[in-house]
Design an enzyme around this catalytic site. Structure first.
Site, PDB file in Angstrom:
ATOM      1  N   HIS A 177      35.643  36.096  41.018  1.00 36.06           N
ATOM      2  CA  HIS A 177      35.846  37.151  42.011  1.00 36.06           C
ATOM      3  C   HIS A 177      36.095  36.607  43.413  1.00 36.06           C
ATOM      4  O   HIS A 177      36.638  37.307  44.250  1.00 36.06           O
ATOM      5  CB  HIS A 177      34.701  38.183  41.975  1.00 36.06           C
ATOM      6  N   HIS A 239      33.400  29.226  41.936  1.00 33.25           N
ATOM      7  CA  HIS A 239      33.812  29.740  43.243  1.00 33.25           C
ATOM      8  C   HIS A 239      34.131  28.630  44.253  1.00 33.25           C
ATOM      9  O   HIS A 239      35.162  28.646  44.912  1.00 33.25           O
ATOM     10  CB  HIS A 239      32.715  30.626  43.846  1.00 33.25           C
TER      11      HIS A 239
END
Ligand code: BG6
Length: 497
Positions: A177, A239
């Site tokens: 995300h 990430h």
């Protein structure tokens, strides 16, 4: 400013694990926001699937609460959105327990079909096999995988193999995300839509790069999962390395999915293996103890977990990229839970000027740096030296050229999932991780984790509400540098539960 919203094609989105936290906190609110913006066609359906036996009406009632809680009260729009929602009880261990789902999907046999697997990764392979067996996978089907994608290279390969048996790579969307965050996409705009930075974006002009993604929250209700992962697997492997790739990659020839991912892969492959003898110096692991966060006393990690554990809740490390562009430029990476603030940013620090023409009394000339703030206050700041205005001779001062997006554009920043979910429907894989990228990231992480296992040292303690173990400060200061801390920019110091 009016933004042109282009609706996507009608689709059926099946969310496995629909009663879970991700669906409630992120997926349903994100779909609702896009619906509110007029981007979801009237015919589109969202089908929740999980083991819990409940009716579509019951599912809609919990979805209504989730939307009210995450987005706010929008009575009329929510009622319209909820009509799209359906629910099918499924049991992954029994083929006959998929009847409701099969008959719902049979009503629209030709539509884009998205299977979102918000479940434990052990279920990814079996669920995909079941979908194939039931004849639910057709050529317009896509599958979305949530992390964790394995716990090391071998288990990640096993998951990828199992899913790959059913879906070809161009139909597999591995979500990270962070790639859907507005400022992360802005990093591409900053680098590739401006002529200014690219000539300076290399070892000749950049002294070092810092990537920080820290949170003030602890592990909350996720201690069970988190204890098997730790900060290295939970944040760095995905990430943080993805952010590093976007900073360090060569300009792709176009923004197509494979062109971008080819360049990111080259960066991952060029990461120099962390040297084993020096590992406890170059990689710092920490674990929070009881302390104070947001003005409140909070328990330590093991108190929350209810037992002892050597899982790290903090990692700081130095990464080096062995290629022409970045040779000799350290990338300092840092992530952790229960730090003083929630903040994610990338700092590109340029080299100092080669010679000063100013007298000493003009003050210290600090190197320029570019700060790309992902959260909480999205924006970009370029720190420059200027003359302090007014009388008193030449006095130099460092000030930022400040572009805070909220102030500049005054628009709501869509949540990463809004962008990513619709990219899946659009069939755009640019912001998703390709199999080889995920595996290259594991290949770099695995030896570090292995060395930790062999060393068998407990993580260094740090009190909740502090910036991690002092060894993390020593890590960067040994190289004559310091972590960037611009607290003036961090207006909110706690994250949302
Ligand atoms: C998730 C991690 O992927 O990212 C969480 O599993 C972490 O542990 C979260 O809290 C951070 O995301 P964000 O968007 O809040 O920075």
């Amino acid at each position: 400013m009016t933004v042109r919203i282009i609706p996507v094609e009608p689709f059926d989105l099946v969310v496995f694990g629909a009663t879970g936290d991700l669906s409630r906190r992120k997926l349903l609110p994100a779909l609702f926001q896009r619906d509110l913006a007029g981007q979801i066609p009237a015919e589109a359906r969202v089908i929740g699937a999980a083991r819990t036996a409940q009716s579509s009406e019951e599912f809609r009632a919990t979805a209504r609460e989730a939307i009210a809680c995450e987005v706010g009260e929008h009575e009329e729009a929510a009622t319209r959105f909820l009509k799209r929602l359906h629910y099918a009880t499924v049991d992954d261990s029994r083929a006959d327990a998929f009847e409701a789902l099969v008959s719902l999907l049979a009503a629209e046999p030709d539509r884009i079909r998205v299977f979102y697997l918000a479940t434990a990764p052990e279920l990814f392979g079996p669920l995909c096999a079941r979908l194939r067996e039931l004849g639910l996978v057709h050529e317009r089907s896509r599958v979305v995988l949530e992390k964790p994608l394995g716990k090391d290279l071998a288990s990640s390969c096993a998951v990828n193999d199992a899913v790959g048996e059913v879906f070809p790579e161009h139909c597999i969307y591995r979500i990270d995300h962070y790639l859907g965050k507005e400022t992360v996409q802005n990093l591409m705009a900053l680098r590739f839509a401006n002529a200014l930075f690219e000539p300076l974006w290399n070892a000749a002009h950049v002294d070092h790069v810092q990537i920080t993604a820290v949170e003030s929250l602890g592990v909350e209700g996720r201690a069970g999962y988190y204890d098997t992962a730790g900060a290295m697997r939970d944040m760095v492997q995905n990430h943080i390395l993805q952010l590093l790739c976007l900073v360090a990659m060569e300009p792709p020839s176009e923004l197509g999915a494979d062109a971008v991912r080819d360049e990111k892969l080259k960066v991952l492959k060029a990461l120099r293996p962390v040297a084993r003898p020096a590992i406890s110096h170059s990689v710092v692991r920490g674990q929070y103890r009881a302390g104070v966060a947001g003005g409140k006393a909070v328990p330590g990690y093991t108190d929350e977990l209810g037992r002892t554990s050597s899982t790290e809740t903090f990692v700081a490390l130095r990464a080096d990229i062995a290629n022409w562009r970045w040779s000799g430029v350290p990338f300092y990476l840092r992530t952790g839970k229960r730090l003083p603030v929630r903040m994610s940013e990338i700092v590109v620090s340029f080299r100092p000027i080669p010679h000063s023409v100013f007298e000493d009394r003009a003050g210290i000339i600090r190197p320029n740096h570019l700060v790309i703030r992902l959260q909480p206050d999205e924006g970009v700041k370029l720190w420059l030296m200027i003359k302090d205005p007014g009388p008193g001779g030449m006095r130099l001062k460092q000030v930022p050229l400040d572009m805070s997006f909220a102030e500049a554009f005054g628009v709501r920043h869509p949540d990463a999932y809004e962008r990513l979910l619709l990219d899946v429907v659009r069939g755009d894989q640019t912001l998703f991780m390709r199999r080889d990228e995920v595996e290259a990231a594991w290949a770099w992480i695995d030896p570090v984790m292995e060395a930790w296992r062999e060393l068998d040292e407990p993580p260094k303690p740090y009190p909740a509400g502090t910036w991690g173990p002092t060894a993390a400060i020593a890590l960067i200061e040994r190289d004559g540098r310091t972590w960037h801390e611009d607290m003036a920019w961090t207006r909110h110091d706690t994250d949302m539960a």
